[in-house]
Design a protein around this motif. Sequence first.
Motif, PDB file in Angstrom:
ATOM      1  N   LEU A  41     -20.517 -18.724 -41.114  1.00  0.00           N
ATOM      2  CA  LEU A  41     -19.908 -19.818 -41.869  1.00  0.00           C
ATOM      3  C   LEU A  41     -20.955 -20.806 -42.366  1.00  0.00           C
ATOM      4  CD1 LEU A  41     -16.860 -20.451 -39.500  1.00  0.00           C
ATOM      5  CD2 LEU A  41     -16.813 -19.325 -41.729  1.00  0.00           C
ATOM      6  N   ALA A  42     -22.070 -20.898 -41.630  1.00  0.00           N
ATOM      7  CA  ALA A  42     -23.157 -21.804 -42.020  1.00  0.00           C
ATOM      8  C   ALA A  42     -24.377 -21.480 -41.167  1.00  0.00           C
ATOM      9  CB  ALA A  42     -22.740 -23.262 -41.811  1.00  0.00           C
ATOM     10  N   ASP A  60     -21.549 -17.067 -45.605  1.00  0.00           N
ATOM     11  CA  ASP A  60     -20.630 -16.123 -46.247  1.00  0.00           C
ATOM     12  C   ASP A  60     -21.100 -14.674 -46.182  1.00  0.00           C
ATOM     13  OD1 ASP A  60     -18.910 -18.166 -46.839  1.00  0.00           O
ATOM     14  OD2 ASP A  60     -19.628 -18.436 -48.890  1.00  0.00           O
ATOM     15  N   ARG A  61     -22.021 -14.373 -45.282  1.00  0.00           N
ATOM     16  CA  ARG A  61     -22.421 -12.984 -45.050  1.00  0.00           C
ATOM     17  C   ARG A  61     -21.676 -12.453 -43.822  1.00  0.00           C
ATOM     18  NH1 ARG A  61     -28.606 -10.903 -44.857  1.00  0.00           N
ATOM     19  NH2 ARG A  61     -28.165 -10.747 -47.110  1.00  0.00           N
ATOM     20  N   ILE A  62     -21.145 -11.244 -43.937  1.00  0.00           N
ATOM     21  CA  ILE A  62     -20.519 -10.565 -42.802  1.00  0.00           C
ATOM     22  C   ILE A  62     -21.448  -9.463 -42.332  1.00  0.00           C
ATOM     23  CG2 ILE A  62     -18.610  -9.091 -42.057  1.00  0.00           C
ATOM     24  CD1 ILE A  62     -16.762 -10.601 -43.840  1.00  0.00           C
ATOM     25  N   LEU A  63     -21.729  -9.441 -41.045  1.00  0.00           N
ATOM     26  CA  LEU A  63     -22.561  -8.416 -40.425  1.00  0.00           C
ATOM     27  C   LEU A  63     -21.680  -7.453 -39.646  1.00  0.00           C
ATOM     28  CD1 LEU A  63     -25.328 -10.777 -38.986  1.00  0.00           C
ATOM     29  CD2 LEU A  63     -25.456  -9.457 -41.101  1.00  0.00           C
ATOM     30  N   ARG A 115     -12.570 -15.183 -45.660  1.00  0.00           N
ATOM     31  CA  ARG A 115     -12.963 -16.312 -44.803  1.00  0.00           C
ATOM     32  C   ARG A 115     -11.737 -16.921 -44.121  1.00  0.00           C
ATOM     33  NH1 ARG A 115     -17.530 -19.453 -45.473  1.00  0.00           N
ATOM     34  NH2 ARG A 115     -16.215 -21.300 -45.417  1.00  0.00           N
ATOM     35  N   THR A 116     -10.669 -17.078 -44.880  1.00  0.00           N
ATOM     36  CA  THR A 116      -9.438 -17.667 -44.344  1.00  0.00           C
ATOM     37  C   THR A 116      -8.867 -16.808 -43.217  1.00  0.00           C
ATOM     38  OG1 THR A 116      -8.922 -18.699 -46.464  1.00  0.00           O
ATOM     39  CG2 THR A 116      -7.099 -18.398 -44.918  1.00  0.00           C
TER      40      THR A 116
END
Length: 265
Positions: A41-42, A60-63, A115-116
């Motif tokens: 998120l940050a 905003d990166r998903i690992l 994200r939500t």
Amino acid sequence: MPDYFLDFSVTNINTIVERNAEQWAVNKLSFANSCVMVLCLAGKADYVFSDGSTVSSKKDRILFFPPKNIRSGKADPEEPWHFISVNFDVVNLNGNRDVFQSLPGFIDSVPESVRTKFKKLSAVWKEKSYLYKLKCRILTEEILYDLLNLEKSNGDPHSHAREIEAVTDFLQQNFTQKISLEDIGKFHQLSETHFRKLFHQVTGMSVKEYLIKLRLDYAIELLSSGEFNITETADLCGFCDVYYFCSLFKKKYGCSPSKRMQKKR
């Protein structure tokens, strides 16, 4: 390359963690059977894997970390990272390819809708209200569904991918009918040789193999319902010859349609 027959189920949520951490660090972390999905998120954190490769988190990166993935990681103290991590179990329901083979190691710039859902996951897990684990499994599957579609639309390297997708959509809607090359040709402007090659590159199989798989998968549904005999099933699935149907069925599933029916009784 997208797997058009990918199917999976999230069977358990082990834990969901949301942290805003300056001192966060892990050393040789790994899970034998569970997967991990992390949304940043940050802030920032750096991972090092057992093979020496690295990856960093950013907003905003998903690992994605599949089972048995060994990694060490550390947050950047100057940019403390805020993240939501989901540890879950997933079962592949169709074929040998699993969901993490269809996703890259990370996805950037995820949409606000994803994200939500991550934030809702974290909130539901913290509240632990009625049926919270069921809600979390559903949300996790929705996130994976959204990300697979995002990766499919953004990452297909084939210039004629939309034409191939139009063909697969047509086959999925009409596989129980007799389909000719002329029918398929309406959806692309390629030479027959180029089309066959491209279709195989995109789907991993020939048009005939793709069509047979659709029909046999549907045959399983009909036979499992107990409402149709073998001849009816073959006809409803688009096979003109019941003996040909039985031969293909046994080759794919290792048993005859009649044996399959007996197992379901």
